[in-house]
Design a protein around this motif. Structure first.
Motif, PDB file in Angstrom:
ATOM      1  N   THR A  47       0.831  -1.207   0.000  1.00  0.00           N
ATOM      2  CA  THR A  47       0.000   0.000   0.000  1.00  0.00           C
ATOM      3  C   THR A  47       0.862   1.252   0.000  1.00  0.00           C
ATOM      4  OG1 THR A  47      -0.123   0.067   2.409  1.00  0.00           O
ATOM      5  CG2 THR A  47      -1.891  -1.111   1.270  1.00  0.00           C
ATOM      6  N   ARG A  48       0.225   2.354  -0.389  1.00  0.00           N
ATOM      7  CA  ARG A  48       0.823   3.682  -0.255  1.00  0.00           C
ATOM      8  C   ARG A  48      -0.312   4.655   0.019  1.00  0.00           C
ATOM      9  NH1 ARG A  48       2.353   4.470  -6.658  1.00  0.00           N
ATOM     10  NH2 ARG A  48       0.216   4.793  -7.372  1.00  0.00           N
ATOM     11  N   THR A  49       0.006   5.732   0.706  1.00  0.00           N
ATOM     12  CA  THR A  49      -0.992   6.769   0.976  1.00  0.00           C
ATOM     13  C   THR A  49      -0.499   8.084   0.395  1.00  0.00           C
ATOM     14  OG1 THR A  49      -0.040   7.237   3.146  1.00  0.00           O
ATOM     15  CG2 THR A  49      -1.878   5.678   3.079  1.00  0.00           C
ATOM     16  N   THR A  50      -1.434   8.892  -0.053  1.00  0.00           N
ATOM     17  CA  THR A  50      -1.134  10.184  -0.649  1.00  0.00           C
ATOM     18  C   THR A  50      -2.114  11.216  -0.108  1.00  0.00           C
ATOM     19  OG1 THR A  50      -0.534   9.027  -2.695  1.00  0.00           O
ATOM     20  CG2 THR A  50      -0.829  11.405  -2.844  1.00  0.00           C
ATOM     21  N   THR A  51      -1.604  12.351   0.323  1.00  0.00           N
ATOM     22  CA  THR A  51      -2.466  13.442   0.766  1.00  0.00           C
ATOM     23  C   THR A  51      -3.061  14.126  -0.462  1.00  0.00           C
ATOM     24  OG1 THR A  51      -1.086  13.775   2.706  1.00  0.00           O
ATOM     25  CG2 THR A  51      -2.569  15.581   2.105  1.00  0.00           C
ATOM     26  N   THR A  52      -4.379  14.286  -0.448  1.00  0.00           N
ATOM     27  CA  THR A  52      -5.081  14.917  -1.559  1.00  0.00           C
ATOM     28  C   THR A  52      -5.944  16.058  -1.031  1.00  0.00           C
ATOM     29  OG1 THR A  52      -7.018  13.489  -1.405  1.00  0.00           O
ATOM     30  CG2 THR A  52      -5.195  12.697  -2.777  1.00  0.00           C
ATOM     31  N   GLU A  53      -6.587  16.750  -1.928  1.00  0.00           N
ATOM     32  CA  GLU A  53      -7.473  17.849  -1.543  1.00  0.00           C
ATOM     33  C   GLU A  53      -8.644  17.358  -0.697  1.00  0.00           C
ATOM     34  OE1 GLU A  53     -10.431  20.414  -4.149  1.00  0.00           O
ATOM     35  OE2 GLU A  53      -8.341  20.958  -4.564  1.00  0.00           O
ATOM     36  N   ASP A  54      -9.072  16.114  -0.928  1.00  0.00           N
ATOM     37  CA  ASP A  54     -10.236  15.549  -0.231  1.00  0.00           C
ATOM     38  C   ASP A  54      -9.890  14.732   1.007  1.00  0.00           C
ATOM     39  OD1 ASP A  54     -11.997  16.673  -2.078  1.00  0.00           O
ATOM     40  OD2 ASP A  54     -11.837  14.944  -3.411  1.00  0.00           O
ATOM     41  N   GLY A  55      -8.602  14.564   1.307  1.00  0.00           N
ATOM     42  CA  GLY A  55      -8.201  13.768   2.462  1.00  0.00           C
ATOM     43  C   GLY A  55      -6.932  12.990   2.177  1.00  0.00           C
ATOM     44  N   THR A  56      -6.935  11.715   2.512  1.00  0.00           N
ATOM     45  CA  THR A  56      -5.782  10.846   2.261  1.00  0.00           C
ATOM     46  C   THR A  56      -6.249   9.648   1.457  1.00  0.00           C
ATOM     47  OG1 THR A  56      -4.756  11.551   4.328  1.00  0.00           O
ATOM     48  CG2 THR A  56      -3.908   9.542   3.334  1.00  0.00           C
ATOM     49  N   THR A  57      -5.609   9.444   0.314  1.00  0.00           N
ATOM     50  CA  THR A  57      -5.968   8.353  -0.584  1.00  0.00           C
ATOM     51  C   THR A  57      -5.094   7.142  -0.303  1.00  0.00           C
ATOM     52  OG1 THR A  57      -6.694   9.874  -2.300  1.00  0.00           O
ATOM     53  CG2 THR A  57      -6.122   7.652  -3.018  1.00  0.00           C
ATOM     54  N   VAL A  58      -5.720   5.975  -0.274  1.00  0.00           N
ATOM     55  CA  VAL A  58      -5.006   4.710  -0.123  1.00  0.00           C
ATOM     56  C   VAL A  58      -5.005   4.009  -1.480  1.00  0.00           C
ATOM     57  CG1 VAL A  58      -4.984   2.431   0.978  1.00  0.00           C
ATOM     58  CG2 VAL A  58      -5.696   4.441   2.286  1.00  0.00           C
ATOM     59  N   ASP A  59      -3.811   3.666  -1.953  1.00  0.00           N
ATOM     60  CA  ASP A  59      -3.638   2.855  -3.152  1.00  0.00           C
ATOM     61  C   ASP A  59      -3.029   1.536  -2.714  1.00  0.00           C
ATOM     62  OD1 ASP A  59      -4.342   4.911  -5.104  1.00  0.00           O
ATOM     63  OD2 ASP A  59      -2.428   5.828  -4.605  1.00  0.00           O
ATOM     64  N   ALA A  60      -3.323   0.479  -3.450  1.00  0.00           N
ATOM     65  CA  ALA A  60      -2.758  -0.828  -3.122  1.00  0.00           C
ATOM     66  C   ALA A  60      -2.452  -1.576  -4.407  1.00  0.00           C
ATOM     67  CB  ALA A  60      -3.726  -1.637  -2.259  1.00  0.00           C
ATOM     68  N   ARG A  61      -1.591  -2.600  -4.259  1.00  0.00           N
ATOM     69  CA  ARG A  61      -1.321  -3.493  -5.383  1.00  0.00           C
ATOM     70  C   ARG A  61      -0.979  -4.878  -4.852  1.00  0.00           C
ATOM     71  NH1 ARG A  61       4.450  -1.586  -8.005  1.00  0.00           N
ATOM     72  NH2 ARG A  61       5.714  -1.845  -6.139  1.00  0.00           N
ATOM     73  N   PHE A  62      -1.307  -5.875  -5.640  1.00  0.00           N
ATOM     74  CA  PHE A  62      -1.018  -7.260  -5.311  1.00  0.00           C
ATOM     75  C   PHE A  62       0.425  -7.539  -5.733  1.00  0.00           C
ATOM     76  CE2 PHE A  62      -1.046 -11.796  -6.566  1.00  0.00           C
ATOM     77  CZ  PHE A  62      -1.382 -12.355  -5.357  1.00  0.00           C
ATOM     78  N   ILE A  63       1.211  -8.085  -4.822  1.00  0.00           N
ATOM     79  CA  ILE A  63       2.629  -8.338  -5.127  1.00  0.00           C
ATOM     80  C   ILE A  63       2.975  -9.819  -5.122  1.00  0.00           C
ATOM     81  CG2 ILE A  63       3.440  -6.062  -4.436  1.00  0.00           C
ATOM     82  CD1 ILE A  63       4.316  -7.278  -1.766  1.00  0.00           C
ATOM     83  N   GLY A  64       2.028 -10.689  -4.866  1.00  0.00           N
ATOM     84  CA  GLY A  64       2.279 -12.117  -4.950  1.00  0.00           C
ATOM     85  C   GLY A  64       1.940 -12.863  -3.685  1.00  0.00           C
ATOM     86  N   GLU A  65       1.939 -14.143  -3.801  1.00  0.00           N
ATOM     87  CA  GLU A  65       1.595 -14.993  -2.673  1.00  0.00           C
ATOM     88  C   GLU A  65       2.663 -14.922  -1.584  1.00  0.00           C
ATOM     89  OE1 GLU A  65      -1.325 -16.408  -2.252  1.00  0.00           O
ATOM     90  OE2 GLU A  65      -1.937 -15.761  -4.227  1.00  0.00           O
ATOM     91  N   ALA A  66       2.233 -15.009  -0.360  1.00  0.00           N
ATOM     92  CA  ALA A  66       3.141 -14.991   0.774  1.00  0.00           C
ATOM     93  C   ALA A  66       3.989 -16.253   0.796  1.00  0.00           C
ATOM     94  CB  ALA A  66       2.366 -14.870   2.083  1.00  0.00           C
ATOM     95  N   VAL A  67       5.223 -16.110   1.223  1.00  0.00           N
ATOM     96  CA  VAL A  67       6.126 -17.245   1.321  1.00  0.00           C
ATOM     97  C   VAL A  67       6.075 -17.771   2.749  1.00  0.00           C
ATOM     98  CG1 VAL A  67       8.515 -18.017   1.154  1.00  0.00           C
ATOM     99  CG2 VAL A  67       7.634 -16.315  -0.455  1.00  0.00           C
ATOM    100  N   ASN A  68       5.760 -19.041   2.914  1.00  0.00           N
ATOM    101  CA  ASN A  68       5.743 -19.652   4.248  1.00  0.00           C
ATOM    102  C   ASN A  68       7.149 -20.141   4.556  1.00  0.00           C
ATOM    103  OD1 ASN A  68       2.979 -19.284   4.596  1.00  0.00           O
ATOM    104  ND2 ASN A  68       2.511 -21.165   3.489  1.00  0.00           N
ATOM    105  N   GLY A  69       7.673 -19.692   5.672  1.00  0.00           N
ATOM    106  CA  GLY A  69       9.028 -20.093   5.953  1.00  0.00           C
ATOM    107  C   GLY A  69       9.300 -20.295   7.333  1.00  0.00           C
TER     108      GLY A  69
END
Length: 88
Positions: free
Chosen positions: A66-88
């Motif tokens: 995730t990342r957050t960005t301050t905007t005129e309307d508040g704070t925007t949250v963006d996200a992206r899928f980066i892959g399956e978690a590695v069990n270790g």
């Protein structure tokens, strides 16, 4: 008197998580929150795969970034899928 922010519809987290899984590494706006604190809580819950009812679609922990960005309307949250978690 301060400027009144317009109310945005709630984010459809199931739809957003599904889209991101189909489009790995592409950023997608989750939503904009009037309170910075709220945006940071949501961003953390997405990253950690928190089992909060509305965010259950983002598990397991570590598969979304995730990342957050301050905007005129508040704070925007963006996200992206980066892959399956590695069990270790």
């Amino acid at each position: 008197m301060g400027r009144r922010l317009r109310r945005r519809p709630p984010a459809d987290h199931a739809q957003r998580a599904e889209w991101m899984r189909k489009h790995p590494f592409e950023w997608l706006e989750v939503s904009t929150y009037p309170a910075t604190y709220s945006a940071h809580v949501i961003a953390r819950a997405i990253r950690t795969g928190d089992r909060v009812e509305m965010l259950r679609h983002y598990g397991p922990a570590g598969v979304f970034e995730t990342r957050t960005t301050t905007t005129e309307d508040g704070t925007t949250v963006d996200a992206r899928f980066i892959g399956e978690a590695v069990n270790g």
